[in-house]
Write a protein that holds these residues in place. Structure first.
Motif, short mmCIF file in Angstrom:
data_model
loop_
_atom_site.label_atom_id
_atom_site.label_comp_id
_atom_site.label_asym_id
_atom_site.label_seq_id
_atom_site.Cartn_x
_atom_site.Cartn_y
_atom_site.Cartn_z
N VAL A 37 0.88 -1.03 0.02
CA VAL A 37 -0.17 0.14 -0.10
C VAL A 37 0.90 1.06 -0.10
O VAL A 37 1.90 1.18 0.62
N PRO A 38 0.56 2.47 -0.71
CA PRO A 38 1.52 3.66 -0.71
C PRO A 38 1.73 4.13 0.65
O PRO A 38 2.89 4.35 0.87
N VAL A 39 0.65 4.23 1.54
CA VAL A 39 0.97 4.84 2.85
C VAL A 39 0.95 3.82 4.06
O VAL A 39 -0.42 3.41 4.33
N LEU A 40 2.03 3.40 4.58
CA LEU A 40 2.02 2.50 5.57
C LEU A 40 2.35 2.94 6.99
O LEU A 40 3.13 3.54 7.38
N LEU A 41 0.98 2.92 7.67
CA LEU A 41 1.22 3.75 8.98
C LEU A 41 0.60 2.71 9.95
O LEU A 41 -0.34 3.19 10.65
N ASN A 42 0.95 1.34 9.91
CA ASN A 42 0.19 0.39 10.71
C ASN A 42 0.98 -0.28 11.71
O ASN A 42 0.63 -0.91 12.80
N VAL A 43 2.56 -0.37 11.66
CA VAL A 43 3.03 -0.90 12.52
C VAL A 43 4.14 -0.23 13.35
O VAL A 43 5.48 -0.61 13.97
N ASN A 44 3.86 1.09 13.46
CA ASN A 44 4.83 2.12 14.15
C ASN A 44 6.38 2.19 13.51
O ASN A 44 6.96 2.37 14.56
N GLU A 45 6.71 1.79 12.34
CA GLU A 45 8.05 1.94 11.72
C GLU A 45 8.25 3.40 11.81
O GLU A 45 7.44 4.30 11.88
N ASN A 46 9.76 3.83 11.61
CA ASN A 46 9.98 5.12 11.50
C ASN A 46 9.60 5.50 10.20
O ASN A 46 10.08 4.52 9.04
N THR A 47 9.00 6.14 9.69
CA THR A 47 8.40 6.46 8.14
C THR A 47 9.58 7.29 7.49
O THR A 47 9.61 7.40 6.24
N HIS A 48 10.34 7.92 8.17
CA HIS A 48 11.42 8.49 7.51
C HIS A 48 12.74 7.66 7.02
O HIS A 48 13.06 7.11 8.11
N GLY A 49 12.91 7.59 5.96
CA GLY A 49 14.27 6.79 5.49
C GLY A 49 15.46 7.34 6.27
O GLY A 49 15.56 8.46 6.95
N LEU A 50 16.40 6.46 6.21
CA LEU A 50 17.80 6.89 6.88
C LEU A 50 18.24 8.07 6.10
O LEU A 50 18.41 7.75 4.66
N PRO A 51 18.90 9.26 6.44
CA PRO A 51 19.72 10.07 6.00
C PRO A 51 20.74 9.59 5.09
O PRO A 51 21.41 8.58 5.75
N GLN A 52 21.01 10.19 3.97
CA GLN A 52 22.14 9.64 3.04
C GLN A 52 23.62 9.66 3.83
O GLN A 52 24.19 8.58 3.69
N GLU A 53 23.67 10.49 4.72
CA GLU A 53 25.07 10.41 5.61
C GLU A 53 25.20 8.99 6.26
O GLU A 53 26.17 8.27 6.62
N VAL A 54 23.84 8.70 6.89
CA VAL A 54 24.06 7.45 7.87
C VAL A 54 23.98 6.16 7.05
O VAL A 54 24.60 5.11 7.11
N ARG A 55 23.36 6.10 5.71
CA ARG A 55 23.47 5.15 4.75
C ARG A 55 24.93 4.96 4.34
O ARG A 55 25.10 3.84 4.35
N SER A 56 25.42 5.96 4.04
CA SER A 56 27.07 5.70 3.55
C SER A 56 27.89 5.08 4.67
O SER A 56 28.58 4.17 4.57
N ALA A 57 27.63 5.73 5.80
CA ALA A 57 28.36 5.13 7.29
C ALA A 57 27.97 3.79 7.27
O ALA A 57 29.01 3.12 7.66
N ILE A 58 26.79 3.03 7.33
CA ILE A 58 26.41 1.85 7.72
C ILE A 58 27.13 1.06 6.25
O ILE A 58 27.82 0.11 6.51
N ALA A 59 27.00 1.53 5.05
CA ALA A 59 27.63 0.62 3.99
C ALA A 59 29.08 0.58 4.13
O ALA A 59 29.76 -0.60 4.06
N SER A 60 29.78 1.58 4.52
CA SER A 60 31.29 1.44 4.90
C SER A 60 31.48 0.48 5.87
O SER A 60 32.68 -0.14 5.84
N ARG A 61 30.89 0.54 7.06
CA ARG A 61 31.12 -0.09 8.27
C ARG A 61 30.68 -1.83 7.66
O ARG A 61 31.57 -2.60 8.22
#
Ligand SMILES: *Cc1c(COP(=O)(O)O)cnc(C)c1O
Length: 364
Positions: A30-54
């Protein structure tokens, strides 16, 4: 009886698992998923890069088992929590659900009782049956609040060995006063009861809401459970943890599987903790959407509960299931928690929250 149940019943399943339903919040496309209290904001780019490198670094060592004691991660979690905590006070597992399961494996089991106060997190009874622990629910009153005296009396009356207090509570969203935790701990003294405060949503609480972490000194049977699934936007990585006296971690070492936290998981969590500030900035945004939902639902004549979490539980609906279905048809999935007249919605991004509010307004 349907085929699936009949097939299952032919197996020599443990008696206390017969007839149970597995955890099953719908996972729909479904386009708008508001049912399991996930964080709806994706990870910021700087955090994605840091995770990928670790993670890339960790990949170089994947032929070896990971650090069984995940010491670096426990140190980072202790630093994040503050309150004078150290690595020896911290334990972690694949989601706080696994942390809770390990606590029940160590302190629950046949002949022992787990007390909680529904409506609360639907996994507590399932974790109890999975560990052959008796589940004793003591229901909250009509306003869904829980007072210190009422809770302490339930602990004494049921002779519980383990008590779980969910604060902020899922599905109602409201945080408990620390007087409730203190009273429950004291009431459990006679039985030596373990008291767990599930603070999965602590980071979303209103400024000034105290954490039960402040109560840890001098209380060796108190456990504060936390997760990286919500505020840290890492539900997919499966990292939960607890803070408690060091001997609690020692007890869990007896039941954990060896090397239960993979090197990839440890690397991911460490990178996220190094960027806690960027991740927690999104929490402020989500809190603003949460407060907006409460204000707008009130204006629509509905009754939202006070929320210290990233979701809102609201009453005043004549046909909650019909509203749930209507929203789904409009591309917005929220949660029907099975409480008459009520539904629960996760605070989304501004656009997702607008889609929910507009959809709801049309249906009312
Ligand atoms: C979402 C949630 C959790 C988190 O579970 P994880 O296994 O850490 O993803 C724990 N407790 C409650 C009450 C929750 O709502």
């Amino acid at each position: 009886m349907n085929d699936q149940l009949e097939r299952l019943n032919r197996l020599p399943l443990r008696e206390n698992l017969r007839g149970l339903q597995p955890y099953g919040a719908p996972q729909l496309d479904v386009p708008v998923l508001l049912n399991v209290n996930e964080n709806t904001h994706g990870l910021p780019q700087e955090v994605r890069s840091a995770i990928a490198s670790r993670v890339e670094q960790a990949v170089g060592g994947l032929n070896r088992y990971p650090d069984r004691e995940f010491t670096e991660l426990r140190e980072a979690l202790a630093t994040y929590l503050g309150h004078g905590l150290e690595a020896e006070n911290i334990w972690a597992a694949n989601g706080s659900n696994e942390v809770l399961q390990q606590i029940l494996q160590a302190f629950g089991g046949p002949g022992r009782r787990l007390l909680s106060f529904p409506p609360t997190y639907s996994m507590y009874p399932l974790l109890a049956s999975g560990t052959d622990t008796e589940y004793v629910p003591v229901r909250r009153g009509a306003d869904f609040n829980l007072g210190a005296e009422q809770a302490a009396k339930a602990v004494r009356d049921t002779g519980a060995n383990i008590v779980v207090l969910c604060s902020p509570n899922n599905p109602t969203g409201t945080a408990l006063g620390l007087d409730v935790v203190e009273a429950v701990y004291e009431a459990g003294e006679a039985k030596g009861a373990i008291v767990i405060v599930d603070e999965a949503y602590a980071e979303f609480a209103h400024t000034g809401t105290p954490s039960a972490l402040t109560l840890l000194p001098g209380r060796e049977r108190l456990i504060i459970s936390r997760t990286m699934s919500k505020a840290f936007a890492l539900a997919g990585a499966r990292v939960g943890y607890l803070a408690a006296a060091p001997q609690i971690a020692d007890a869990l070492r007896l039941v954990r599987l060896p090397y239960h936290l993979s090197a990839v998981t440890q690397a991911t969590a460490l990178a996220a903790l190094e960027h806690a500030e960027a991740l927690l900035a999104n929490v402020e945004d989500i809190k603003a959407q949460r407060d907006r939902i409460v204000t707008e639902l009130t204006a629509m004549g509905l009754q939202p509960a006070a929320s210290d979490s990233n979701f809102v539980f609201f009453g005043g609906l004549k046909d909650p299931h019909g509203v749930w279905q209507g929203l789904l048809e409009a591309g917005v999935l929220i949660r029907d928690v099975g409480i008459p007249g009520h539904l629960r919605v996760t605070a989304g991004t501004e656009a997702e929250t607008t889609a929910f509010l507009d959809g709801l307004r049309k249906l009312l």
